[in-house]
Design an enzyme around this catalytic site. Structure first.
Site, short mmCIF file in Angstrom:
data_model
loop_
_atom_site.label_atom_id
_atom_site.label_comp_id
_atom_site.label_asym_id
_atom_site.label_seq_id
_atom_site.Cartn_x
_atom_site.Cartn_y
_atom_site.Cartn_z
N PHE A 254 28.80 -20.15 20.98
CA PHE A 254 28.96 -21.41 21.69
C PHE A 254 30.28 -21.48 22.45
O PHE A 254 30.42 -22.22 23.41
CB PHE A 254 28.92 -22.58 20.70
CG PHE A 254 29.96 -22.48 19.62
CD1 PHE A 254 31.26 -22.89 19.82
CD2 PHE A 254 29.63 -21.94 18.38
CE1 PHE A 254 32.22 -22.78 18.83
CE2 PHE A 254 30.57 -21.82 17.38
CZ PHE A 254 31.89 -22.24 17.61
N GLY A 255 31.31 -20.77 21.98
CA GLY A 255 32.64 -20.90 22.56
C GLY A 255 33.70 -20.80 21.47
O GLY A 255 33.57 -19.98 20.54
N GLY B 291 32.37 -18.45 18.24
CA GLY B 291 30.96 -18.12 18.07
C GLY B 291 30.32 -17.99 19.43
O GLY B 291 31.00 -17.98 20.46
N ASP C 96 20.01 -24.88 10.63
CA ASP C 96 20.93 -23.73 10.69
C ASP C 96 21.87 -23.76 9.49
O ASP C 96 23.10 -23.66 9.64
CB ASP C 96 21.72 -23.74 12.00
CG ASP C 96 22.34 -22.37 12.31
OD1 ASP C 96 21.91 -21.37 11.70
OD2 ASP C 96 23.26 -22.31 13.15
N LYS D 268 36.01 -28.39 19.42
CA LYS D 268 35.05 -27.35 19.79
C LYS D 268 34.79 -27.45 21.29
O LYS D 268 34.34 -28.48 21.80
CB LYS D 268 33.73 -27.52 19.04
CG LYS D 268 32.68 -26.46 19.41
CD LYS D 268 31.28 -26.82 18.96
CE LYS D 268 31.08 -26.70 17.48
NZ LYS D 268 29.65 -26.88 17.11
N VAL E 234 36.75 -22.90 18.78
CA VAL E 234 37.24 -24.10 18.11
C VAL E 234 38.77 -23.99 18.03
O VAL E 234 39.30 -22.95 17.63
CB VAL E 234 36.66 -24.24 16.69
CG1 VAL E 234 37.21 -25.50 16.02
CG2 VAL E 234 35.13 -24.30 16.74
N GLY F 241 38.40 -20.80 15.23
CA GLY F 241 37.00 -20.41 15.03
C GLY F 241 36.37 -20.04 16.36
O GLY F 241 36.86 -20.43 17.42
#
Length: 373
Positions: free
Chosen positions: A102-103, A100, A219, A120, A105, A98
């Protein structure tokens, strides 16, 4: 003249004798404070991360806005960066499951030989700013809560600028992937979609009504609804979560915008402020997405041929009494019973996405209505 010179020498010598020890003491104190404020690069498991430091203490990861005033659950493992690097194959791209803003996963297997987990890793730039707040928020929410429909946080690491969170690995991925991604090639039948929606609703009802003080997720979206082997929903990603200090009926928590385009309530977009009813609105959009199989950001042509966002398109169809036209054909509806369930499901979604927060139901009411389907 000699007497004046001697006096001047004595004065200077006395000043130096007094000033030097003071300057040395100040230097040593400053050096000691800097050492205390240095992040622990080893993430040793013997000391807990000070998310909410006691009054009078100083910590890189503590501040006056601590969400709940509670420390991280002692059952969470504090892991070393070296262990997590080895567990992810040195953060190999092959193990990314994964990504996003944010970084990334990663799929990982920890040294204890247990089942695979999800790691994560916040990007360094993200972790240095808002990401550090999100890191703390995740720890304080998921580190202190337990519910069958919340993703389980297992451990964490804060080493230098690195911020990592370790979760249970949910092999079936996200609802987003099943509706729009690689998994979408395998049709998700109506009973599974209803089960997933009920689980996500139960998680939000728990946060709003059974957690004291209540918590706003802020969210809610399909990529934050993860699925276990039995398609039980697990609500994840609490980086934007905040506490509602005034209880479930509190009007506005914050005017700071948070959430994802397409899911945000009108009052958030207008900068009025967030409340639990903003989560209800986002959940209503999620319901529309689940039954139509279309992303909230996709433009759709309405009854008169004008391009509008998914929510408006779906609401117009429901209001016109032709809700059956928007149901995802991949669900394979069987018989009148399932067709009626979808219609009633859309009626609930319609009420959740009312323009005014006061006309939206609570999540507890949503759970009750979904369970009657």
């Amino acid at each position: 003249m000699d007497a004046v010179y001697q006096a001047l020498v004595v004065t200077v010598a006395a000043f130096v004798a007094i000033s030097f020890p003071c300057l040395l003491l100040a230097f040593l104190c400053r050096h000691r404070n800097n050492r205390l404020l240095e992040p622990d690069h080893r993430c040793a498991s013997s000391s807990p991360l000070p998310i909410s430091a006691p009054a009078g203490t100083s910590s890189e990861l503590s501040s006056s806005w601590s969400l709940y005033g509670s420390a991280v659950d002692s059952s969470l493992k504090k892991l070393s960066l070296d262990d997590l690097a080895r567990a992810t194959g040195e953060f190999s791209p092959d193990n990314i499951i994964g990504d996003g803003s944010f970084g990334f996963v990663y799929r990982a297997v920890l040294p204890d030989g247990g089942p695979a987990v999800a790691v994560k890793r916040l990007s360094a730039d993200h972790a240095a700013g808002a990401g550090n707040r999100e890191f703390r928020a995740e720890l304080e929410v998921l580190g202190s809560l337990s519910h069958r429909n919340l993703a389980r946080l297992l451990g964490y690491c804060a080493a230098g600028r690195d911020r990592l969170l370790v979760y249970e690995l949910l092999e079936r991925g996200s609802l987003d992937a099943w509706l729009h991604g690689d998994a979408a090639s395998l049709p998700l039948p109506w009973p599974a979609r209803l089960r997933v929606t009920r689980g996500a609703a139960a998680a939000l009802a728990f946060l709003h009504h059974d957690r004291h003080p209540p918590v706003l997720h802020r969210d809610v979206k399909s990529s934050n609804v993860l699925l276990d082997e039995g398609f039980e929903a697990k609500l994840a990603d609490f980086g934007h979560a905040r506490v509602v200090t005034g209880g479930p009926a509190a009007s506005h928590l914050s005017t700071q915008a948070a959430g994802t385009a397409g899911y945000m309530a009108p009052e958030i977009r207008e900068g009025v402020g967030a409340s639990v009813k903003a989560d209800v609105y986002s959940f209503g959009v999620l319901m529309m997405e689940t039954v139509t199989g279309r992303r909230p950001s996709w433009p759709m042509k309405n009854i008169i041929g004008k391009e509008v966002e998914l929510l408006r398109w779906a609401r117009e169809k429901v209001e016109a009494g032709i809700s059956s036209e928007i149901a995802d054909h991949r669900m394979g509806l069987e018989g009148e019973t399932e067709t009626k369930e979808v219609k009633d499901f859309l009626d609930i979604a319609q009420s959740c996405t009312e323009e005014s927060p006061k006309y939206r139901p609570t999540m507890r009411e949503v759970v009750e209505r979904l369970n009657r389907l």
